[in-house]
Motif scaffolding. Structure first.
Motif, mmCIF file in Angstrom:
data_model
loop_
_atom_site.group_PDB
_atom_site.id
_atom_site.type_symbol
_atom_site.label_atom_id
_atom_site.label_comp_id
_atom_site.label_asym_id
_atom_site.label_seq_id
_atom_site.Cartn_x
_atom_site.Cartn_y
_atom_site.Cartn_z
ATOM 1 N N HIS A 7 -28.513 -34.880 -3.994
ATOM 2 C CA HIS A 7 -27.612 -34.119 -4.860
ATOM 3 C C HIS A 7 -26.156 -34.508 -4.574
ATOM 4 N N ALA A 8 -25.818 -34.612 -3.272
ATOM 5 C CA ALA A 8 -24.444 -34.992 -2.904
ATOM 6 C C ALA A 8 -24.142 -36.401 -3.410
ATOM 7 N N GLY A 9 -25.130 -37.299 -3.307
ATOM 8 C CA GLY A 9 -24.934 -38.674 -3.774
ATOM 9 C C GLY A 9 -24.748 -38.729 -5.286
ATOM 10 N N LEU A 10 -25.515 -37.901 -5.994
ATOM 11 C CA LEU A 10 -25.357 -37.865 -7.456
ATOM 12 C C LEU A 10 -23.952 -37.388 -7.829
ATOM 13 N N ALA A 11 -23.450 -36.402 -7.074
ATOM 14 C CA ALA A 11 -22.105 -35.881 -7.365
ATOM 15 C C ALA A 11 -21.060 -36.971 -7.152
ATOM 16 N N VAL A 12 -21.206 -37.738 -6.075
ATOM 17 C CA VAL A 12 -20.260 -38.839 -5.811
ATOM 18 C C VAL A 12 -20.328 -39.854 -6.958
ATOM 19 N N ALA A 13 -21.566 -40.189 -7.370
ATOM 20 C CA ALA A 13 -21.732 -41.185 -8.441
ATOM 21 C C ALA A 13 -21.143 -40.668 -9.757
ATOM 22 N N ALA A 14 -21.343 -39.372 -10.032
ATOM 23 C CA ALA A 14 -20.828 -38.806 -11.287
ATOM 24 C C ALA A 14 -19.300 -38.838 -11.286
ATOM 25 N N ARG A 15 -18.705 -38.472 -10.158
ATOM 26 C CA ARG A 15 -17.234 -38.504 -10.069
ATOM 27 C C ARG A 15 -16.716 -39.926 -10.229
ATOM 28 N N ALA A 16 -17.414 -40.863 -9.573
ATOM 29 C CA ALA A 16 -16.979 -42.267 -9.654
ATOM 30 C C ALA A 16 -17.052 -42.762 -11.097
ATOM 31 N N GLY A 18 -16.312 -40.975 -13.607
ATOM 32 C CA GLY A 18 -15.276 -40.304 -14.393
ATOM 33 C C GLY A 18 -15.571 -38.864 -14.769
ATOM 34 N N ALA A 19 -16.686 -38.324 -14.289
ATOM 35 C CA ALA A 19 -17.025 -36.927 -14.638
ATOM 36 C C ALA A 19 -16.196 -35.961 -13.794
ATOM 37 N N GLY A 20 -15.867 -34.827 -14.371
ATOM 38 C CA GLY A 20 -15.240 -33.743 -13.612
ATOM 39 C C GLY A 20 -16.314 -32.712 -13.295
ATOM 40 N N LEU A 21 -16.369 -32.257 -12.054
ATOM 41 C CA LEU A 21 -17.396 -31.278 -11.655
ATOM 42 C C LEU A 21 -16.710 -29.966 -11.328
#
Ligand SMILES: Cc1cc2nc3c(=O)[nH]c(=O)nc-3n(C[C@H](O)[C@H](O)[C@H](O)COP(=O)(O)OP(=O)(O)OC[C@H]3O[C@@H](n4cnc5c(N)ncnc54)[C@H](O)[C@@H]3O)c2cc1C
Length: 249
Positions: A7-16, A18-21
């Motif tokens: 889950h943490a890795g997915l968040a890093v990938a999503a931010r990279a 361009g997604a805002g969480l």
């Protein structure tokens, strides 16, 4: 795999990408207006041309109204022991590191973790209330001790639970919400959403972009039917669980 790290890795990938969480910002209203969706949160409003519902077992009957009666949250629980010694493993006769589950309707699932802790999970609760969670916490220990009596006195150091999401067709839904242009959903993973949720996410993202999704069978995009009893459908689970417990004995 460790789902928390994943889950943490997915968040890093999503931010990279361009997604805002934004955590702690529950959508409390979702309304179409002028070809866009208006989303209200306690601290602000946003508008979007396209919205993906990915709320799974934590969905709400009215977000949007179409969802009412179309999903069934069910509680699943896990306990984890302290690391077991080789002697303790031998005493129980369970030395395999393989993941396993039994053939009960309300199945148990279990495995030895890499550091020698034993993870044991089961279904059974109806709601995430304090009372239901306490009851499930007692029952999961009873079941664990019945199946693995040699570990009756081994400390349980970790415990967690959450809501999984069942659908009437026993099939996830990944597709466009009918008669709601711009609204999509990916949900209904039946307790197996770690890999499937990611796959469904990629598929629904392609749909949002107007591209054909890869490896997404068309039956997944069939809009889910409603459970009987509408918003009282959860009351069906209680007799179903009692019957399952009787059959499972
Ligand atoms: C104890 C337990 C063990 C499990 N074991 C496994 C396993 O071994 N393998 C496996 O594949 N799966 C397992 N699962 C299931 C897996 O956890 C789920 O299928 C998966 O988490 C679904 O992911 P999701 O992102 O679709 O939904 P969730 O992870 O449930 O996330 C939904 C999110 O939506 C948010 N939300 C809800 N309403 C709103 C709103 N109005 N506004 C904004 N946000 C909102 C919630 O806060 C939540 O963060 C297990 C589940 C539990 C509870």
């Amino acid at each position: 795999m460790n789902p928390r790290k994943y889950h943490a890795g997915l968040a890093v990938a999503a931010r990279a990408a361009g997604a805002g969480l934004h955590s702690d910002s529950p959508v409390t209203a979702l309304t179409p207006q002028g070809g866009r969706w208006h989303l209200t949160t306690p601290t602000g409003r946003i508008t979007a041309r396209r919205v993906i519902l990915a709320t799974n077992g934590y969905s709400s009957e009215d977000l949007p109204d179409w969802l009412a009666g179309r999903y069934l949250p069910a509680q699943s629980s896990v306990i984890v022991t302290r690391p077991l010694t080789d002697g303790e493993r031998a005493a129980q006769g369970w030395t395999s590191d393989r993941m396993a589950y039994d053939s009960r309707v309300l199945l148990h699932y279990f495995r030895m973790l890499p550091e020698g802790r034993f993870l044991f999970g089961m279904r059974g609760g109806l709601r995430a209330t304090r009372r239901e969670r306490a009851s499930l916490s007692r029952r999961i220990r009873q079941h664990f001790h019945r199946l693995f009596p040699a570990w009756r006195d081994v400390e349980i150091t970790h415990e967690w639970d959450g809501l999984v999401c069942l659908m009437r067709s026993l099939t996830p839904f990944v597709g466009a919400v009918p008669e709601a242009p711009g609204l999509f959903a990916a949900m209904g993973f039946h307790g197996n959403g770690v890999a499937m949720g990611t796959h469904a996410g990629a598929s629904v993202a392609a749909m949002v972009r107007g591209e054909p999704p890869a490896d997404c069978p068309t039956f997944l995009s069939q809009p889910p039917g409603r459970f009987p009893l509408g918003r009282f459908r959860r009351s069906l689970l209680r007799p179903a669980y009692v019957a399952a417990e009787a059959l499972d004995l």
